[in-house]
Design a protein around this motif. Structure first.
Motif, PDB file in Angstrom:
ATOM      1  N   LEU A  43       0.841  -1.197   0.000  1.00 14.77           N
ATOM      2  CA  LEU A  43       0.000   0.000   0.000  1.00 14.77           C
ATOM      3  C   LEU A  43       0.872   1.241   0.000  1.00 14.77           C
ATOM      4  O   LEU A  43       0.691   2.138  -0.823  1.00 14.77           O
ATOM      5  CB  LEU A  43      -0.947   0.000   1.200  1.00 14.77           C
ATOM      6  N   SER A  44       1.837   1.286   0.869  1.00 15.72           N
ATOM      7  CA  SER A  44       2.741   2.433   0.945  1.00 15.72           C
ATOM      8  C   SER A  44       3.540   2.592  -0.344  1.00 15.72           C
ATOM      9  O   SER A  44       3.688   3.702  -0.860  1.00 15.72           O
ATOM     10  CB  SER A  44       3.678   2.274   2.139  1.00 15.72           C
ATOM     11  N   ALA A  45       4.040   1.495  -0.885  1.00 13.28           N
ATOM     12  CA  ALA A  45       4.837   1.545  -2.111  1.00 13.28           C
ATOM     13  C   ALA A  45       4.000   2.033  -3.296  1.00 13.28           C
ATOM     14  O   ALA A  45       4.456   2.868  -4.087  1.00 13.28           O
ATOM     15  CB  ALA A  45       5.430   0.171  -2.409  1.00 13.28           C
ATOM     16  N   GLU A  46       2.789   1.525  -3.433  1.00 17.15           N
ATOM     17  CA  GLU A  46       1.923   1.948  -4.534  1.00 17.15           C
ATOM     18  C   GLU A  46       1.549   3.423  -4.404  1.00 17.15           C
ATOM     19  O   GLU A  46       1.499   4.154  -5.383  1.00 17.15           O
ATOM     20  CB  GLU A  46       0.659   1.090  -4.586  1.00 17.15           C
ATOM     21  N   ILE A  47       1.276   3.864  -3.188  1.00 15.10           N
ATOM     22  CA  ILE A  47       0.901   5.262  -2.970  1.00 15.10           C
ATOM     23  C   ILE A  47       2.087   6.178  -3.228  1.00 15.10           C
ATOM     24  O   ILE A  47       1.946   7.234  -3.845  1.00 15.10           O
ATOM     25  CB  ILE A  47       0.299   5.447  -1.568  1.00 15.10           C
ATOM     26  N   THR A  48       3.270   5.779  -2.805  1.00 12.38           N
ATOM     27  CA  THR A  48       4.463   6.586  -3.076  1.00 12.38           C
ATOM     28  C   THR A  48       4.687   6.715  -4.573  1.00 12.38           C
ATOM     29  O   THR A  48       4.976   7.809  -5.072  1.00 12.38           O
ATOM     30  CB  THR A  48       5.704   5.974  -2.379  1.00 12.38           C
ATOM     31  N   ALA A  49       4.527   5.619  -5.303  1.00 12.80           N
ATOM     32  CA  ALA A  49       4.679   5.662  -6.763  1.00 12.80           C
ATOM     33  C   ALA A  49       3.631   6.578  -7.393  1.00 12.80           C
ATOM     34  O   ALA A  49       3.940   7.370  -8.287  1.00 12.80           O
ATOM     35  CB  ALA A  49       4.585   4.256  -7.347  1.00 12.80           C
ATOM     36  N   PHE A  80      -0.358   9.440   1.186  1.00 10.68           N
ATOM     37  CA  PHE A  80      -0.162  10.353   0.059  1.00 10.68           C
ATOM     38  C   PHE A  80       0.446  11.662   0.534  1.00 10.68           C
ATOM     39  O   PHE A  80       1.377  12.188  -0.090  1.00 10.68           O
ATOM     40  CB  PHE A  80      -1.484  10.641  -0.654  1.00 10.68           C
ATOM     41  N   ALA A  81      -0.064  12.222   1.627  1.00  9.16           N
ATOM     42  CA  ALA A  81       0.467  13.481   2.157  1.00  9.16           C
ATOM     43  C   ALA A  81       1.943  13.318   2.517  1.00  9.16           C
ATOM     44  O   ALA A  81       2.767  14.203   2.223  1.00  9.16           O
ATOM     45  CB  ALA A  81      -0.351  13.940   3.363  1.00  9.16           C
ATOM     46  N   SER A  82       2.296  12.213   3.131  1.00 12.58           N
ATOM     47  CA  SER A  82       3.698  11.957   3.490  1.00 12.58           C
ATOM     48  C   SER A  82       4.569  11.856   2.242  1.00 12.58           C
ATOM     49  O   SER A  82       5.654  12.445   2.178  1.00 12.58           O
ATOM     50  CB  SER A  82       3.818  10.666   4.295  1.00 12.58           C
ATOM     51  N   ALA A  83       4.101  11.103   1.257  1.00 11.48           N
ATOM     52  CA  ALA A  83       4.883  10.922   0.029  1.00 11.48           C
ATOM     53  C   ALA A  83       5.052  12.238  -0.722  1.00 11.48           C
ATOM     54  O   ALA A  83       6.128  12.530  -1.243  1.00 11.48           O
ATOM     55  CB  ALA A  83       4.223   9.866  -0.868  1.00 11.48           C
ATOM     56  N   LEU A  84       3.992  13.047  -0.772  1.00  9.67           N
ATOM     57  CA  LEU A  84       4.105  14.341  -1.443  1.00  9.67           C
ATOM     58  C   LEU A  84       5.066  15.259  -0.693  1.00  9.67           C
ATOM     59  O   LEU A  84       5.858  15.970  -1.305  1.00  9.67           O
ATOM     60  CB  LEU A  84       2.730  14.999  -1.583  1.00  9.67           C
ATOM     61  N   SER A  85       5.008  15.226   0.614  1.00  8.82           N
ATOM     62  CA  SER A  85       5.932  16.016   1.420  1.00  8.82           C
ATOM     63  C   SER A  85       7.374  15.592   1.151  1.00  8.82           C
ATOM     64  O   SER A  85       8.262  16.438   0.984  1.00  8.82           O
ATOM     65  CB  SER A  85       5.589  15.865   2.901  1.00  8.82           C
ATOM     66  N   GLN A  86       7.605  14.286   1.077  1.00  8.18           N
ATOM     67  CA  GLN A  86       8.947  13.786   0.793  1.00  8.18           C
ATOM     68  C   GLN A  86       9.405  14.168  -0.609  1.00  8.18           C
ATOM     69  O   GLN A  86      10.598  14.288  -0.872  1.00  8.18           O
ATOM     70  CB  GLN A  86       8.995  12.273   0.971  1.00  8.18           C
ATOM     71  N   ALA A  87       8.436  14.393  -1.518  1.00  9.01           N
ATOM     72  CA  ALA A  87       8.759  14.804  -2.884  1.00  9.01           C
ATOM     73  C   ALA A  87       8.952  16.322  -2.988  1.00  9.01           C
ATOM     74  O   ALA A  87       9.153  16.848  -4.074  1.00  9.01           O
ATOM     75  CB  ALA A  87       7.658  14.352  -3.840  1.00  9.01           C
ATOM     76  N   GLY A  88       8.867  17.026  -1.851  1.00  8.15           N
ATOM     77  CA  GLY A  88       9.122  18.459  -1.851  1.00  8.15           C
ATOM     78  C   GLY A  88       7.897  19.346  -1.881  1.00  8.15           C
ATOM     79  O   GLY A  88       8.017  20.568  -1.974  1.00  8.15           O
ATOM     80  N   ILE A  89       6.702  18.759  -1.802  1.00 11.83           N
ATOM     81  CA  ILE A  89       5.469  19.542  -1.796  1.00 11.83           C
ATOM     82  C   ILE A  89       5.189  19.984  -0.360  1.00 11.83           C
ATOM     83  O   ILE A  89       5.191  19.165   0.554  1.00 11.83           O
ATOM     84  CB  ILE A  89       4.278  18.729  -2.341  1.00 11.83           C
TER      85      ILE A  89
END
Length: 165
Positions: A20-26, A69-78
């Motif tokens: 779930l985490s991997a798919e959402i990060t992608a 999703f919020a965590s992954a976007l934050s890690q992507a610089g958003i």
């Protein structure tokens, strides 16, 4: 390849707790790559993802997907603004932070958010389908989208409030 089509590797990870985490990060990375200008529409707030069949209902799956999703976007610089720390957001028990059209203007004013992460999910017989969008808070214009599916395993069934196999 369509986002709805699942690569073969996805099926091999069907019971992997990290899938779930991997798919959402992608998918979050796809959102950023589809529109690299998303950083110009920050800060962003994340709404709880909702069931497509009842836009006023969510689940542990919807709430956790939004958080990931919020965590992954934050890690992507958003730049993400945390809304659970403020009293002005209406939070209904067991539903999370649902974004209704009439609330977008109020949330924009309360949080000074330039964009909102929203999403829906649908449960099929053996897949959960997700559609995620980033919309401008000023006019609800869609800035980026990502769609994908996940194999429906016991872990996801539990998060969706269903009984396991």
């Amino acid at each position: 390849m369509s986002f709805w089509s699942a690569p073969h590797a996805r099926h091999a990870r069907a019971n992997d707790p990290a899938s779930l985490s991997a798919e959402i990060t992608a998918a979050a990375n796809r959102l950023v790559s589809v529109n690299p200008q998303l950083q110009h529409y920050t800060p962003m707030i994340a709404a709880t993802f909702v069931d497509i069949n009842d836009l006023r209902a969510s689940s542990t799956f919807g709430r956790m997907s939004s958080e990931l999703f919020a965590s992954a976007l934050s890690q992507a610089g958003i730049q993400m603004r945390e809304v659970k720390m403020r009293d002005s957001l209406f939070v209904e028990a067991k539903l999370g932070e649902l974004i209704l059209t009439r609330e977008i203007k109020r949330l924009n004013e309360a949080y000074s958010a330039n964009s909102i992460l929203i999403g829906t999910y649908a449960v099929g017989s053996n897949q959960v389908y997700m559609s995620v969008r980033v919309v401008k808070s000023a006019d609800a214009l869609v800035l980026a989208t990502a769609d994908f599916s996940l194999p429906l395993n016991n872990n996801l069934r539990t998060m969706l409030g269903e009984r396991g196999w």
